[in-house]
Motif scaffolding. Sequence first.
Motif, PDB file in Angstrom:
ATOM      1  N   ALA A   1       0.834  -1.206   0.000  1.00  0.00           N
ATOM      2  CA  ALA A   1       0.000   0.000   0.000  1.00  0.00           C
ATOM      3  C   ALA A   1       0.867   1.255   0.000  1.00  0.00           C
ATOM      4  O   ALA A   1       0.590   2.223  -0.719  1.00  0.00           O
ATOM      5  CB  ALA A   1      -0.935  -0.008   1.203  1.00  0.00           C
ATOM      6  N   SER A   2       1.939   1.239   0.788  1.00  0.00           N
ATOM      7  CA  SER A   2       2.845   2.386   0.859  1.00  0.00           C
ATOM      8  C   SER A   2       3.572   2.590  -0.472  1.00  0.00           C
ATOM      9  O   SER A   2       3.718   3.723  -0.944  1.00  0.00           O
ATOM     10  CB  SER A   2       3.854   2.172   1.986  1.00  0.00           C
TER      11      SER A   2
ATOM     12  N   GLY B   1       2.496   1.668  -3.424  1.00  0.00           N
ATOM     13  CA  GLY B   1       1.494   2.155  -4.365  1.00  0.00           C
ATOM     14  C   GLY B   1       1.198   3.628  -4.179  1.00  0.00           C
ATOM     15  O   GLY B   1       1.071   4.377  -5.156  1.00  0.00           O
ATOM     16  N   LYS B   2       1.115   4.049  -2.944  1.00  0.00           N
ATOM     17  CA  LYS B   2       0.833   5.457  -2.650  1.00  0.00           C
ATOM     18  C   LYS B   2       1.935   6.351  -3.203  1.00  0.00           C
ATOM     19  O   LYS B   2       1.673   7.416  -3.754  1.00  0.00           O
ATOM     20  CB  LYS B   2       0.671   5.651  -1.151  1.00  0.00           C
ATOM     21  N   GLN B   3       3.176   5.902  -3.083  1.00  0.00           N
ATOM     22  CA  GLN B   3       4.305   6.706  -3.546  1.00  0.00           C
ATOM     23  C   GLN B   3       4.506   6.622  -5.060  1.00  0.00           C
ATOM     24  O   GLN B   3       5.243   7.414  -5.636  1.00  0.00           O
ATOM     25  CB  GLN B   3       5.578   6.271  -2.823  1.00  0.00           C
TER      26      GLN B   3
ATOM     27  N   ASN C   1      -0.398   7.061  -6.166  1.00  0.00           N
ATOM     28  CA  ASN C   1      -1.639   6.729  -5.456  1.00  0.00           C
ATOM     29  C   ASN C   1      -2.317   5.478  -6.010  1.00  0.00           C
ATOM     30  O   ASN C   1      -3.530   5.435  -6.205  1.00  0.00           O
ATOM     31  CB  ASN C   1      -2.619   7.903  -5.456  1.00  0.00           C
ATOM     32  N   LYS C   2      -1.516   4.457  -6.264  1.00  0.00           N
ATOM     33  CA  LYS C   2      -2.060   3.169  -6.705  1.00  0.00           C
ATOM     34  C   LYS C   2      -2.351   2.317  -5.472  1.00  0.00           C
ATOM     35  O   LYS C   2      -1.780   2.525  -4.415  1.00  0.00           O
ATOM     36  CB  LYS C   2      -1.047   2.435  -7.597  1.00  0.00           C
ATOM     37  N   ASP C   3      -3.251   1.349  -5.601  1.00  0.00           N
ATOM     38  CA  ASP C   3      -3.554   0.495  -4.456  1.00  0.00           C
ATOM     39  C   ASP C   3      -2.629  -0.719  -4.428  1.00  0.00           C
ATOM     40  O   ASP C   3      -1.856  -0.953  -5.360  1.00  0.00           O
ATOM     41  CB  ASP C   3      -5.030   0.092  -4.410  1.00  0.00           C
ATOM     42  N   HIS C   4      -2.720  -1.476  -3.356  1.00  0.00           N
ATOM     43  CA  HIS C   4      -1.813  -2.608  -3.161  1.00  0.00           C
ATOM     44  C   HIS C   4      -1.972  -3.673  -4.247  1.00  0.00           C
ATOM     45  O   HIS C   4      -1.018  -4.333  -4.629  1.00  0.00           O
ATOM     46  CB  HIS C   4      -2.001  -3.222  -1.766  1.00  0.00           C
TER      47      HIS C   4
END
Length: 111
Positions: A67-68, A70-72, A75-78
């Motif tokens: 998740a982290s 993806g966010k970086q 903003n993608k999800d896991h």
Amino acid sequence: ELTQQILDRFLRNSVKEVSVEYIINIVCDYFNIPLEQLGLKTRKRQVVEARQIAMFLAKKYSNASLASIGKQCGNKDHATVHHACKTVTDRLDTDKQFKVMMADLEKKISM
């Protein structure tokens, strides 16, 4: 002297943890893509490939969660990160040129 040799060998063989930001910067430099473009919602092949590679390398070399990562990476999800890792792994198994490129990127990260 023996202790120093053992420590040197251990430090050379240990995998160093790097930040997701560092990996993203290396990948963007390698592909000559502006950092902000990696996070855009685009389907340009070069950007998508760079993003997937950054996600794969971030998973491999950092302790960040999917998740982290993806966010970086825009903003993608896991699940997107998981899919990117699977895609890169599949290409590594089938594409020799891609494998050489990935080895080059991994060498840059571990410097």
